[in-house]
Design an enzyme around this catalytic site. Sequence first.
Site, short mmCIF file in Angstrom:
data_model
loop_
_atom_site.label_atom_id
_atom_site.label_comp_id
_atom_site.label_asym_id
_atom_site.label_seq_id
_atom_site.Cartn_x
_atom_site.Cartn_y
_atom_site.Cartn_z
N GLU A 139 0.79 -1.24 0.00
CA GLU A 139 0.00 0.00 0.00
C GLU A 139 0.82 1.29 0.00
O GLU A 139 0.80 2.05 0.97
CB GLU A 139 -0.95 0.02 1.20
CG GLU A 139 -1.96 -1.09 1.16
CD GLU A 139 -3.01 -0.98 2.28
OE1 GLU A 139 -2.89 -0.11 3.13
OE2 GLU A 139 -3.97 -1.77 2.25
N GLU A 172 -5.47 -8.59 0.91
CA GLU A 172 -6.10 -8.28 2.20
C GLU A 172 -7.57 -7.98 1.95
O GLU A 172 -7.92 -7.38 0.93
CB GLU A 172 -5.51 -7.03 2.87
CG GLU A 172 -4.14 -7.18 3.43
CD GLU A 172 -3.61 -5.89 4.07
OE1 GLU A 172 -4.43 -5.07 4.52
OE2 GLU A 172 -2.39 -5.74 4.09
#
Length: 461
Positions: free
Chosen positions: A163, A354
């Site tokens: 991320e 995720e």
Amino acid sequence: MTFPEDFAWGAATSAYQIEGAVDAEGRGPSVWDVFCRRPGAVWGGHAGDTACDHYRRYAADVALMRQIGLRAYRLSIAWPRVLPNGVGEVNLRGLDFYDRLIDALLDAGIVPYVTLFHWDLPQALEERGGWLDRASADWFAEYTTVVARRLADRVTHWFTINEPQVFLSHGYQTGVHAPGKKLPRKHVLQMGHHVLLAHGKSVQALRAASEGPCEIGFAPVGTVFVPATNGPADVQAARQMMFSVHDDSLFNNTWWMDPPLLGRYPIDGIRRFGADSPDVQPGDLETIHQPLDFFGHNTYSAQVVRMGAQGPECVPSLPGGAMSTFRWTLVPEALYWGPRLFYERYGLPIHVAENGMSNTDWVALDGKVHDPQRIDYMARYLRKLGEALRDGVDVRGYFYWSILDNFEWAEGYRERFGLVHVDFATQTRTLKDSAFWYRHVIAGGGDALFDPRPAPAALAV
Ligand code: FCB
């Protein structure tokens, strides 16, 4: 069977969020150790000093994963545990820990997926200029080589960076994450370029250090846009929003995904960011654009859109709509449209790296942890993922965030995402109902998701 036999039914964590033992056996400080000491930085004054004490309890935690029947586990390596100063001197005891953890996973029949950077930058490197220094790409390559030389004989699945959008925006623009800086966008986009270079050099280093074939990807986040209907106009609205730089923030998809996957920054992004766009040296985009084996995506936020007369329009969520304690809305279709549209654009097999929800779980009087909302959440999202598979999207894995309740960054221990409840005072682990339910789903290869008969919660107890 909707889900393939070798589907990676997994769960994920990251080092700083679970390991604790921040001073143990030669680990150096990370930016998060320092940030947590800043008054008011983390909810409740919490820190990752002990977290889930996974550094010491890893064997018991792997036993829990085995009990749940996980096929895959995504963990991250703490850079400052391996190289306390970020570069140079290697801390062998730190590497020994990952060595033992990987062996324990393999013994349990669980495939390790290793993330090299999940936000815990060595503080020593931050003090040398961190990601703003172009040399950061080489520091990361050096670290990658050290890790890969030790583990690549057994680890064959890698994520480089987790991320970039979040750690760059929160860490260096708004300052709500470590290291808590507020820098001009020009600087942050330059850092972002170095992060992408670091990714490219890390991929090269992994290939060079791996004797056999390995699979490499990365794990960006970013909003998934879900069409209000299946009509072509609304689907086009979703596609347009997913793959455009349509606001001034860094939370878009293409700025971060196009360079590694297509070898170019998106033109609309360059136009929008203008003079804030990074300096790119000749050859940089070739370095960033390394062949990858899969596309990882952390899927949390989603927005419904439709095509209006003037172009795509966001459809506001209904008042009182379902949401987690984080106030993230429930949009299960994100696991259909995200994989489908990313697959269409980038053409790589997909890993949902995720996906998960937080809640206020506690141990009930009967000694169990009842989390029917998490079961319902997972069932809804996984069914949609199954639909994507049925429609031909090559989805290889799903990593529930997270296996354990853990240190949720600026929220401290307030948000519980785990399949396993952790009592942070005693370190007692209790499998939540969702863990038993997930075990049942995995054991049946996903078929239980589509079985209308037993109520999932009933299976749990
Ligand atoms: C993601 C992070 C992960 C965790 C989840 C809830 O953005 O990658 O570490 O905090 O959110």
